[in-house]
Design a protein around this motif. Structure first.
Motif, short mmCIF file in Angstrom:
data_model
loop_
_atom_site.label_atom_id
_atom_site.label_comp_id
_atom_site.label_asym_id
_atom_site.label_seq_id
_atom_site.Cartn_x
_atom_site.Cartn_y
_atom_site.Cartn_z
N ALA A 16 -8.35 -27.63 10.56
CA ALA A 16 -6.97 -28.01 10.91
C ALA A 16 -5.97 -27.25 10.03
O ALA A 16 -4.94 -26.76 10.52
CB ALA A 16 -6.79 -29.51 10.75
N GLU A 17 -6.28 -27.14 8.75
CA GLU A 17 -5.40 -26.41 7.84
C GLU A 17 -5.38 -24.92 8.18
O GLU A 17 -4.35 -24.26 8.11
CB GLU A 17 -5.84 -26.59 6.39
N LEU A 18 -6.54 -24.40 8.58
CA LEU A 18 -6.62 -23.00 8.97
C LEU A 18 -5.79 -22.74 10.23
O LEU A 18 -5.13 -21.71 10.33
CB LEU A 18 -8.07 -22.58 9.20
N ASN A 19 -5.84 -23.68 11.17
CA ASN A 19 -5.03 -23.53 12.38
C ASN A 19 -3.54 -23.54 12.05
O ASN A 19 -2.76 -22.78 12.63
CB ASN A 19 -5.37 -24.62 13.40
N ASP A 20 -3.13 -24.40 11.12
CA ASP A 20 -1.73 -24.43 10.69
C ASP A 20 -1.35 -23.11 10.04
O ASP A 20 -0.26 -22.57 10.27
CB ASP A 20 -1.49 -25.58 9.71
N LEU A 22 -2.73 -20.25 10.60
CA LEU A 22 -2.72 -19.24 11.65
C LEU A 22 -1.39 -19.25 12.41
O LEU A 22 -0.80 -18.20 12.67
CB LEU A 22 -3.89 -19.48 12.62
N VAL A 23 -0.91 -20.44 12.74
CA VAL A 23 0.37 -20.56 13.45
C VAL A 23 1.50 -20.00 12.58
O VAL A 23 2.36 -19.25 13.07
CB VAL A 23 0.64 -22.03 13.83
N ALA A 24 1.48 -20.31 11.30
CA ALA A 24 2.52 -19.82 10.39
C ALA A 24 2.47 -18.29 10.29
O ALA A 24 3.52 -17.63 10.28
CB ALA A 24 2.35 -20.44 9.02
N ALA A 25 1.27 -17.73 10.24
CA ALA A 25 1.13 -16.28 10.13
C ALA A 25 1.61 -15.60 11.41
O ALA A 25 2.25 -14.54 11.36
CB ALA A 25 -0.32 -15.90 9.84
N LYS A 26 1.32 -16.20 12.56
CA LYS A 26 1.77 -15.61 13.82
C LYS A 26 3.29 -15.65 13.94
O LYS A 26 3.90 -14.72 14.46
CB LYS A 26 1.11 -16.31 15.00
N LYS A 27 3.90 -16.74 13.45
CA LYS A 27 5.36 -16.82 13.45
C LYS A 27 5.96 -15.76 12.54
O LYS A 27 6.95 -15.12 12.88
CB LYS A 27 5.82 -18.21 13.00
N GLU A 28 5.33 -15.58 11.37
CA GLU A 28 5.81 -14.57 10.45
C GLU A 28 5.70 -13.18 11.06
O GLU A 28 6.62 -12.36 10.93
CB GLU A 28 5.02 -14.62 9.14
N LEU A 29 4.60 -12.92 11.76
CA LEU A 29 4.42 -11.62 12.41
C LEU A 29 5.48 -11.39 13.47
O LEU A 29 6.05 -10.30 13.57
CB LEU A 29 3.02 -11.51 13.02
N PHE A 30 5.79 -12.42 14.25
CA PHE A 30 6.83 -12.31 15.26
C PHE A 30 8.17 -11.96 14.61
O PHE A 30 8.88 -11.06 15.07
CB PHE A 30 6.95 -13.61 16.05
N ASN A 31 8.50 -12.67 13.52
CA ASN A 31 9.77 -12.41 12.84
C ASN A 31 9.81 -11.01 12.26
O ASN A 31 10.85 -10.34 12.31
CB ASN A 31 10.01 -13.45 11.75
N LEU A 32 8.69 -10.55 11.71
CA LEU A 32 8.64 -9.19 11.16
C LEU A 32 8.83 -8.14 12.24
O LEU A 32 9.55 -7.16 12.05
CB LEU A 32 7.32 -8.96 10.43
N ILE A 60 -12.68 -16.70 9.90
CA ILE A 60 -13.22 -17.88 9.22
C ILE A 60 -13.30 -19.06 10.17
O ILE A 60 -14.27 -19.84 10.12
CB ILE A 60 -12.36 -18.20 7.97
N ILE A 61 -12.33 -19.20 11.07
CA ILE A 61 -12.38 -20.29 12.06
C ILE A 61 -13.61 -20.13 12.95
O ILE A 61 -14.34 -21.09 13.20
CB ILE A 61 -11.08 -20.32 12.90
N VAL A 62 -13.85 -18.92 13.43
CA VAL A 62 -15.01 -18.66 14.29
C VAL A 62 -16.31 -18.91 13.51
O VAL A 62 -17.26 -19.51 14.04
CB VAL A 62 -14.98 -17.22 14.85
N GLU A 63 -16.33 -18.49 12.26
CA GLU A 63 -17.49 -18.69 11.40
C GLU A 63 -17.82 -20.18 11.27
O GLU A 63 -18.98 -20.58 11.34
CB GLU A 63 -17.15 -18.11 10.03
N ARG A 64 -16.79 -20.98 11.07
CA ARG A 64 -16.98 -22.43 10.93
C ARG A 64 -17.47 -23.06 12.23
O ARG A 64 -18.30 -23.95 12.22
CB ARG A 64 -15.68 -23.10 10.51
#
Length: 68
Positions: A16-20, A22-32, A60-64
């Motif tokens: 769940a923390e990894l998914n959060d 991931l969402v934050a990183a994707k938002k940052e990428l969009f802004n960049l 790491i998500i896939v690994e888990r």
């Protein structure tokens, strides 16, 4: 060195923390990308770094999920 510390931190988090993260990183990428398109981005190498971090998180998500 910095990268391995980041990966170690990711490995201690739950899915769940990894998914959060991931969402934050994707938002940052969009802004960049948006800043880059409007010529407001100073450090363009940050786009590459964030893309790689997204791939690390997804790996790491896939690994888990495979371990379950």
């Amino acid at each position: 060195m910095k990268r391995t510390k980041y990966v170690e931190d990711l490995r201690t988090k739950s899915i769940a923390e990894l998914n959060d993260e991931l969402v934050a990183a994707k938002k940052e990428l969009f802004n960049l990308r948006f800043q880059n398109a409007t010529n407001q981005l100073d450090n363009t190498s940050r786009i590459k770094e964030v893309r790689r971090n997204i791939a690390r998180i997804q790996g790491i998500i896939v690994e888990r999920k495979d371990a379950e």
